[in-house]
Design a protein around this motif. Structure first.
Motif, PDB file in Angstrom:
ATOM      1  N   CYS A 288      57.321  23.578  -5.348  1.00  0.00           N
ATOM      2  CA  CYS A 288      57.919  24.710  -4.634  1.00  0.00           C
ATOM      3  C   CYS A 288      56.909  25.843  -4.535  1.00  0.00           C
ATOM      4  O   CYS A 288      55.865  25.838  -5.191  1.00  0.00           O
ATOM      5  CB  CYS A 288      59.151  25.223  -5.384  1.00  0.00           C
ATOM      6  SG  CYS A 288      60.451  23.990  -5.535  1.00  0.00           S
ATOM      7  N   VAL A 289      57.248  26.847  -3.712  1.00  0.00           N
ATOM      8  CA  VAL A 289      56.404  28.035  -3.593  1.00  0.00           C
ATOM      9  C   VAL A 289      57.293  29.268  -3.527  1.00  0.00           C
ATOM     10  O   VAL A 289      58.401  29.221  -2.976  1.00  0.00           O
ATOM     11  CB  VAL A 289      55.455  27.937  -2.364  1.00  0.00           C
ATOM     12  CG1 VAL A 289      56.223  27.794  -1.057  1.00  0.00           C
ATOM     13  CG2 VAL A 289      54.513  29.130  -2.294  1.00  0.00           C
ATOM     14  N   ALA A 290      56.818  30.350  -4.126  1.00  0.00           N
ATOM     15  CA  ALA A 290      57.508  31.642  -4.056  1.00  0.00           C
ATOM     16  C   ALA A 290      56.438  32.711  -3.888  1.00  0.00           C
ATOM     17  O   ALA A 290      55.298  32.542  -4.344  1.00  0.00           O
ATOM     18  CB  ALA A 290      58.330  31.890  -5.316  1.00  0.00           C
ATOM     19  N   THR A 291      56.785  33.805  -3.230  1.00  0.00           N
ATOM     20  CA  THR A 291      55.803  34.864  -2.977  1.00  0.00           C
ATOM     21  C   THR A 291      56.205  36.150  -3.682  1.00  0.00           C
ATOM     22  O   THR A 291      57.390  36.390  -3.960  1.00  0.00           O
ATOM     23  CB  THR A 291      55.666  35.139  -1.466  1.00  0.00           C
ATOM     24  OG1 THR A 291      56.954  35.481  -0.948  1.00  0.00           O
ATOM     25  CG2 THR A 291      55.129  33.939  -0.732  1.00  0.00           C
ATOM     26  N   ALA A 292      55.192  36.979  -3.952  1.00  0.00           N
ATOM     27  CA  ALA A 292      55.433  38.275  -4.588  1.00  0.00           C
ATOM     28  C   ALA A 292      54.325  39.233  -4.189  1.00  0.00           C
ATOM     29  O   ALA A 292      53.287  38.815  -3.659  1.00  0.00           O
ATOM     30  CB  ALA A 292      55.478  38.135  -6.113  1.00  0.00           C
ATOM     31  N   SER A 293      54.560  40.510  -4.432  1.00  0.00           N
ATOM     32  CA  SER A 293      53.535  41.536  -4.241  1.00  0.00           C
ATOM     33  C   SER A 293      52.878  41.795  -5.596  1.00  0.00           C
ATOM     34  O   SER A 293      53.574  42.127  -6.576  1.00  0.00           O
ATOM     35  CB  SER A 293      54.191  42.812  -3.712  1.00  0.00           C
ATOM     36  OG  SER A 293      53.427  43.939  -4.075  1.00  0.00           O
TER      37      SER A 293
END
Ligand code: M1P
Length: 329
Positions: free
Chosen positions: A297-302
């Motif tokens: 899976c992939v998740a994004t953040a700042s």
């Protein structure tokens, strides 16, 4: 690209998760999970742990132009366990990739009959891999190199643990002049105790990421419950020039099993990242993780928000590191 957005969360899961499943492979694969990640030749390249029906794992390359869709998986491109090597007899697992001056260093877990240990390999093209052998003896895993030397020495984060130890499994830092001889080892982050989310056993996730405030670490903490273990993620920050100095460690976990693909699988309630990639904007990070030891899976953040979170939710108790003092307005 659209995402499942929860404004309370630091990380946003890609709505197309899982991005890689066992069915992506043409042969009998049981699970694909815990990927390392790197930008390579204009693409996102993952080195995915692929477990077949023997139960042993190999590391296989998957590539995508945008890092989210249209993954090309190549089961035979990567590192297959060399069964003639004691250290790989039960498979190779959980890689972390660090770029050096003219290539890529891959630190991975070798599963030996003597227990899990840390192995090193080097590549320039992700087609041929030069094995450098064992760099930490059993039991040891969850290791990654920093992408630069400090005073001429390499620094390795790793997680030694004695089987059955009552003293916990902590994150350590060790040093080497040549990637062969390791020493000056010390505990970097201790597992907390008692009811804490990161009590008793912790381990590094992706390799350390350099930010203007220091080296950002993402690590997993394991909480053992009557229903089994829960693997969640937390953050810490190390000094830029002296990574033995812990500037901050968050008290709260910031990402944990929530969706069906994270809560259900071969090992339920596991999120386990081994790679992240900083986008060209210098702030958006794509974290690639295994979910429930079954899928990728992939998740994004700042990054700015992750650092800001560390500054606003500092360590209060339970570990011996000081409070961060650069909270953003
Ligand atoms: O099953 C969860 C994880 O368990 C192990 O991780 P650790 O020893 O850090 O707890 C590894 O086998 C890992 O691959 C797996 O995802």
């Amino acid at each position: 690209m659209t995402y499942e957005v929860d404004p309370r969360e630091l990380f946003t899961r890609y709505e197309g998760n899982p991005i890689i499943e066992a069915s992506a492979f043409h042969s009998m694969v049981n699970a694909a999970f815990n990927p390392a990640a790197v930008s390579f030749e204009g693409q996102t390249l993952l080195l995915v742990r692929v477990e077949d029906r023997t139960g042993l794992s190999r590391l296989a390359v998957a590539t995508s132009d945008d890092g989210f869709t249209d993954w090309e998986v190549e089961l035979n491109r990567g590192i297959a366990p060399d069964l003639d090597r004691f250290e790989e007899q039960w498979g190779v697992e959980d890689p972390r990739i660090t770029r050096d001056d003219d290539g890529y260093l891959i630190v991975y877990t070798g599963y030996s009959p003597g227990g899990p240990l840390v192995c090193l390999a080097r590549t320039t093209d992700f087609r041929t891999f030069e094995r450098r052998g064992v760099i930490q003896a059993p039991e040891d895993k969850d290791a990654a190199l920093f992408p630069r030397k400090f005073g001429g020495r390499w620094a390795l984060i790793h997680r030694p643990a004695a089987r059955g130890s009552e003293h916990g499994a902590h994150i350590w830092l060790s040093w080497s002049p040549d990637l062969r001889h390791w020493g000056d080892s010390q505990i970097l982050l201790p597992a907390r105790r008692g009811a804490w989310w990161d009590a008793d056993k912790i381990g590094l996730g992706p390799p350390p990421l350099l930010t203007e405030h220091g080296w950002l670490l993402c690590y997993h903490g394991v909480r053992v419950t009557v229903s089994g273990s829960i693997y969640r993620l937390g953050l810490a920050l190390l000094d830029r020039e002296d990574p033995t100095v812990v500037i901050a460690r968050g008290n709260e976990w910031i990402f944990g099993p929530k969706t069906i693909y994270e809560r259900s699988g071969d090992v339920p309630d596991v999120v386990f990242p081994c790679g992240w990639i900083l986008d060209d904007d210098g702030d958006t990070i794509r974290m690639y993780y295994g979910a429930a030891d079954s899928v990728v899976c992939v998740a994004t953040a700042s990054v700015r928000q992750l650092i800001d979170h560390l500054s606003r939710h500092p360590t209060l108790q339970g570990s011996e590191v000081p409070r961060l003092d650069f909270a953003q307005e």
